[in-house]
Design a protein around this motif. Structure first.
Motif, PDB file in Angstrom:
ATOM      1  N   VAL A  97       0.865  -1.173   0.000  1.00 45.30           N
ATOM      2  CA  VAL A  97       0.000   0.000   0.000  1.00 45.30           C
ATOM      3  C   VAL A  97       0.902   1.223   0.000  1.00 45.30           C
ATOM      4  N   GLY A  98       0.453   2.302  -0.666  1.00 48.36           N
ATOM      5  CA  GLY A  98       1.319   3.467  -0.730  1.00 48.36           C
ATOM      6  C   GLY A  98       0.616   4.688  -1.284  1.00 48.36           C
ATOM      7  N   VAL A  99       1.397   5.747  -1.431  1.00 49.93           N
ATOM      8  CA  VAL A  99       0.913   7.016  -1.974  1.00 49.93           C
ATOM      9  C   VAL A  99       1.993   7.589  -2.868  1.00 49.93           C
ATOM     10  N   VAL A 100       1.596   8.235  -3.960  1.00 54.17           N
ATOM     11  CA  VAL A 100       2.537   8.881  -4.875  1.00 54.17           C
ATOM     12  C   VAL A 100       1.976  10.242  -5.265  1.00 54.17           C
ATOM     13  N   HIS A 101       2.824  11.268  -5.203  1.00 51.45           N
ATOM     14  CA  HIS A 101       2.437  12.625  -5.598  1.00 51.45           C
ATOM     15  C   HIS A 101       3.191  12.997  -6.865  1.00 51.45           C
ATOM     16  N   TYR A 102       2.447  13.398  -7.899  1.00 52.74           N
ATOM     17  CA  TYR A 102       3.013  13.741  -9.194  1.00 52.74           C
ATOM     18  C   TYR A 102       3.149  15.262  -9.320  1.00 52.74           C
ATOM     19  N   ARG A 103       4.362  15.724  -9.570  1.00 49.41           N
ATOM     20  CA  ARG A 103       4.613  17.150  -9.776  1.00 49.41           C
ATOM     21  C   ARG A 103       5.132  17.352 -11.201  1.00 49.41           C
ATOM     22  N   HIS A 104       4.368  18.120 -11.998  1.00 54.84           N
ATOM     23  CA  HIS A 104       4.737  18.385 -13.390  1.00 54.84           C
ATOM     24  C   HIS A 104       5.374  19.762 -13.484  1.00 54.84           C
ATOM     25  N   LEU A 105       6.470  19.849 -14.244  1.00 54.93           N
ATOM     26  CA  LEU A 105       7.321  21.032 -14.215  1.00 54.93           C
ATOM     27  C   LEU A 105       7.254  21.877 -15.475  1.00 54.93           C
ATOM     28  N   GLY A 106       6.331  21.582 -16.384  1.00 48.09           N
ATOM     29  CA  GLY A 106       6.221  22.375 -17.604  1.00 48.09           C
ATOM     30  C   GLY A 106       5.789  23.803 -17.305  1.00 48.09           C
ATOM     31  N   THR A 107       6.542  24.785 -17.813  1.00 44.61           N
ATOM     32  CA  THR A 107       6.212  26.203 -17.606  1.00 44.61           C
ATOM     33  C   THR A 107       6.090  26.955 -18.923  1.00 44.61           C
ATOM     34  N   ARG A 108       6.431  26.336 -20.050  1.00 44.90           N
ATOM     35  CA  ARG A 108       6.386  27.015 -21.336  1.00 44.90           C
ATOM     36  C   ARG A 108       4.974  27.024 -21.894  1.00 44.90           C
ATOM     37  N   ALA A 109       4.762  27.895 -22.844  1.00 44.19           N
ATOM     38  CA  ALA A 109       3.411  28.073 -23.379  1.00 44.19           C
ATOM     39  C   ALA A 109       2.869  26.797 -24.003  1.00 44.19           C
ATOM     40  N   ASN A 110       3.733  25.989 -24.609  1.00 41.60           N
ATOM     41  CA  ASN A 110       3.272  24.776 -25.291  1.00 41.60           C
ATOM     42  C   ASN A 110       3.501  23.520 -24.459  1.00 41.60           C
ATOM     43  N   ALA A 111       3.741  23.640 -23.154  1.00 43.49           N
ATOM     44  CA  ALA A 111       3.926  22.466 -22.295  1.00 43.49           C
ATOM     45  C   ALA A 111       2.629  21.670 -22.220  1.00 43.49           C
ATOM     46  N   ILE A 148      -0.819  22.688 -13.025  1.00 48.15           N
ATOM     47  CA  ILE A 148      -2.267  22.446 -12.956  1.00 48.15           C
ATOM     48  C   ILE A 148      -2.560  20.948 -12.943  1.00 48.15           C
ATOM     49  N   ASP A 149      -1.681  20.166 -13.556  1.00 53.00           N
ATOM     50  CA  ASP A 149      -1.884  18.717 -13.670  1.00 53.00           C
ATOM     51  C   ASP A 149      -1.333  17.938 -12.480  1.00 53.00           C
ATOM     52  N   ASN A 150      -0.736  18.626 -11.504  1.00 61.37           N
ATOM     53  CA  ASN A 150      -0.234  17.926 -10.314  1.00 61.37           C
ATOM     54  C   ASN A 150      -1.365  17.168  -9.639  1.00 61.37           C
ATOM     55  N   THR A 151      -1.068  15.973  -9.153  1.00 66.65           N
ATOM     56  CA  THR A 151      -2.119  15.178  -8.523  1.00 66.65           C
ATOM     57  C   THR A 151      -1.494  14.142  -7.591  1.00 66.65           C
ATOM     58  N   THR A 152      -2.348  13.443  -6.856  1.00 65.16           N
ATOM     59  CA  THR A 152      -1.898  12.459  -5.867  1.00 65.16           C
ATOM     60  C   THR A 152      -2.730  11.196  -5.994  1.00 65.16           C
ATOM     61  N   GLU A 153      -2.060  10.044  -5.903  1.00 61.02           N
ATOM     62  CA  GLU A 153      -2.734   8.753  -5.951  1.00 61.02           C
ATOM     63  C   GLU A 153      -2.426   7.942  -4.697  1.00 61.02           C
ATOM     64  N   LEU A 154      -3.412   7.201  -4.249  1.00 62.04           N
ATOM     65  CA  LEU A 154      -3.225   6.126  -3.281  1.00 62.04           C
ATOM     66  C   LEU A 154      -3.249   4.816  -4.063  1.00 62.04           C
ATOM     67  N   TYR A 155      -2.452   3.853  -3.658  1.00 64.16           N
ATOM     68  CA  TYR A 155      -2.450   2.594  -4.392  1.00 64.16           C
ATOM     69  C   TYR A 155      -2.266   1.418  -3.440  1.00 64.16           C
ATOM     70  N   GLY A 156      -2.728   0.284  -3.882  1.00 64.32           N
ATOM     71  CA  GLY A 156      -2.570  -0.947  -3.123  1.00 64.32           C
ATOM     72  C   GLY A 156      -2.597  -2.129  -4.064  1.00 64.32           C
TER      73      GLY A 156
END
Length: 286
Positions: free
Chosen positions: A114-128, A133-141
């Motif tokens: 069982v665990g948790v993962v946090h996703y951090r997206h680093l796109g800052t350019r206009a066409n990223a 905004i797409d950062n999110t968090t999941e729980l998994y098992g």
């Protein structure tokens, strides 16, 4: 953990052996993968080659282990209008950093996680394609059988932040050949299927993220892995892993910005990785 804490990376098996055998209370692992292209859950994220470093610590507990670490994706080449890229065009750079923690325990012949993962997206350019905004968090098992020749595994991921919904992944791995006798080279075959329960487009909440277009099967993945095990005091393994995918969900079928690739059902990609695990605090150390 792109490729799969989301499942266990090759170095995790080293740590499990260290911890479960009583040889270590605290161990560390480093893993470096080059993937081309970068594919995550059947979705093509970047057409060019990516470097994916990962490091984590594992603490041995009674009948189990607690692990925590970080994984990153570095797009090695500048993107162009004819290529997919999370970070956008112009120059190479980090597109994603994920932080995760999990607890694993053996229950007889079953290994549970069982665990948790946090996703951090680093796109800052206009066409990223992915930004903060797409950062999110999941729980998994999940669980897998460890005492059989064929090793089946099932993992459920529950997004509790931006995307919401559930994604399921089932797989089965079988060793094909060991030369000589399991050391130093072992060959494996794995079949995997992804299933989306509710991470598709939500027309009632357009501000909510979506990973897939529809509910149901997302893709099938068949892979072969050759693992070369080296080292004695410090274990070291090298892995070559080609993948063949059959894509079902429309979001997984886009493999490039080209119009003809919007409905591509078959894709081939591969990864090369090196992994090591070392004991930091042995049993009985104070």
């Amino acid at each position: 953990m792109a490729a799969d804490v989301r499942g266990l990376i090759p170095a995790m098996s080293m740590l499990i052996g260290l911890v479960s055998s009583g040889q270590a209370q605290v161990a560390a692992s480093l893993d470096l993968t080059m993937a081309t292209p970068y594919v995550w859950r059947g979705l093509t994220r970047a057409n060019g080659a990516s470097l994916q470093p990962e490091g984590f610590l594992s603490l041995g507990l009674a009948n189990g282990f607690l692990s925590a670490g970080a994984w990153a994706n570095y797009e090695m080449g500048p993107s162009s209008p004819g290529n997919l890229s999370d970070i956008g065009s112009a120059r190479p750079g980090y597109s994603e950093v994920n932080l995760w923690a999990q607890y694993g325990r053996h229950l007889g012949e079953v290994e549970t996680t069982v665990g948790v993962v946090h996703y951090r997206h680093l796109g800052t350019r206009a066409n990223a394609r992915r930004t903060s905004i797409d950062n999110t968090t999941e729980l998994y098992g999940g669980f897998q059988l460890t005492s059989t020749y064929l090793v089946p595994k099932l993992v459920a991921y529950v997004d509790v932040d931006h995307v919401r919904g559930v994604y399921l992944e089932g797989s089965a791995t079988v060793p094909l050949l060991a030369y000589p006798f399991g050391n130093p080279i072992v060959f494996y075959a794995t079949g995997l299927a992804g299933f989306n329960v509710s991470q598709d487009v939500n027309v009632l909440h357009p501000d909510q993220g979506a990973t897939f277009e529809k509910d149901g099967l997302t893709h099938f993945d068949f892979s072969l892995r050759a693992t070369l095990n080296l080292g004695h005091r410090i274990p070291l393994s090298f892995n070559l892993e080609p993948h063949w995918q059959y894509k079902i969900d429309q979001f997984t079928q886009r493999t490039s910005p080209e119009a003809g690739d919007a409905r591509r059902h078959v894709q081939f990609w591969f990864g090369i990785s090196a992994s090591t695990a070392v004991t930091l605090i042995p049993v009985g150390a104070r």
